[in-house]
Design an enzyme around this catalytic site. Structure first.
Site, mmCIF file in Angstrom:
data_model
loop_
_atom_site.group_PDB
_atom_site.id
_atom_site.type_symbol
_atom_site.label_atom_id
_atom_site.label_comp_id
_atom_site.label_asym_id
_atom_site.label_seq_id
_atom_site.Cartn_x
_atom_site.Cartn_y
_atom_site.Cartn_z
ATOM 1 N N HIS A 184 -0.666 -5.577 1.305
ATOM 2 C CA HIS A 184 -1.456 -4.387 1.657
ATOM 3 C C HIS A 184 -0.539 -3.192 1.933
ATOM 4 O O HIS A 184 -0.745 -2.418 2.860
ATOM 5 C CB HIS A 184 -2.331 -4.696 2.875
ATOM 6 C CG HIS A 184 -3.414 -3.703 3.139
ATOM 7 N ND1 HIS A 184 -4.397 -3.394 2.233
ATOM 8 C CD2 HIS A 184 -3.665 -2.944 4.232
ATOM 9 C CE1 HIS A 184 -5.218 -2.494 2.749
ATOM 10 N NE2 HIS A 184 -4.796 -2.191 3.964
ATOM 11 N N GLU A 233 -3.347 -3.598 -4.830
ATOM 12 C CA GLU A 233 -3.195 -4.989 -4.436
ATOM 13 C C GLU A 233 -3.514 -5.910 -5.617
ATOM 14 O O GLU A 233 -4.677 -6.042 -6.015
ATOM 15 C CB GLU A 233 -4.114 -5.299 -3.259
ATOM 16 C CG GLU A 233 -3.889 -4.384 -2.076
ATOM 17 C CD GLU A 233 -4.985 -4.478 -1.031
ATOM 18 O OE1 GLU A 233 -4.746 -4.008 0.101
ATOM 19 O OE2 GLU A 233 -6.066 -5.013 -1.327
#
Length: 217
Positions: free
Chosen positions: A48, A181
């Site tokens: 993240h 991501e």
């Protein structure tokens, strides 16, 4: 390395996971994942990290341009929960098959106040492929993303609220950074037509992503 014991956060199995970070002389940041379990269990590892290629010279990433090799997304409802639909996005506000500024169409996105969607990457076959490029027109820094994963969650920092303070006292306002991501699709165990995320005993979960940086300055 991490050992997650059976029942941890409700997940079955003793999961052993390892993440290896490598910095190369070619200005690459490589992330390699590996995991195994003694019971069938969902595994979908990602990172993240927030990016702003201007080094916060620009307070937001809205002028950054991005290219994503994806003709579809996994649709979500107003709570950003996947519905199971795989939606064609060509010629819509979600389309980044050609370089486009992030801020150009972000106000048209209905769910989540901006981009926070899983892009279904084209031509997925588990091999390492170039699937996205992020570019800062002002500073000239470019980041290419290579991955073995079928999905890319593009999050434009819509929920940043100005309550986080970074280096040199910089306040992270809405859209100050973005995440890219690499992953399998969210909520895959509840949608059998999504790529499988169940790791079974005797199997080894492996995944790799590379962020490669170049500069025209």
């Amino acid at each position: 390395e991490l050992t997650s014991p059976n029942g941890d956060e409700g997940f079955p199995g003793n999961l052993k996971a390892e993440v290896l970070y490598t910095l190369t002389d070619d200005n690459e940041w490589k992330i390699s994942y590996e995991a195994s379990s003694d019971q069938p269990t969902p595994v979908n590892l990602t990172n993240h990290t927030y990016f702003n290629l201007s080094g916060m010279k620009n307070n937001t990433i809205l002028d950054h341009k991005i290219l994503i090799h994806a003709d579809h997304i996994t649709s979500v409802d107003q709570n950003l929960t996947p519905t199971g639909e795989i939606r064609n996005i060509l010629s819509t506000e979600m389309d980044f098959t050609k370089f486009k500024a992030i801020g150009l169409d972000i106000s048209k996105v209905q769910e989540g106040g901006g981009y926070d969607h899983n892009y279904v990457l084209n031509d997925f076959d588990k091999s390492l492929k170039h699937q996205a490029t992020l570019h800062d027109p002002q500073g000239g820094i470019e980041m290419k993303i290579f991955t073995t994963e079928p999905g890319l969650q593009f999050y434009a920092g819509n929920f940043l609220k100005g309550n986080l303070i970074g280096k040199e006292g910089i306040i992270y306002e809405k859209n100050a950074g973005m995440c890219l991501e690499t992953q399998h699709f969210p909520d895959s165990p509840n949608h059998p037509h999504f790529p499988n995320t169940i790791l079974r005993p005797g199997e080894v979960y492996q995944s790799q992503t590379i962020y490669r940086f170049t500069s025209s300055t």
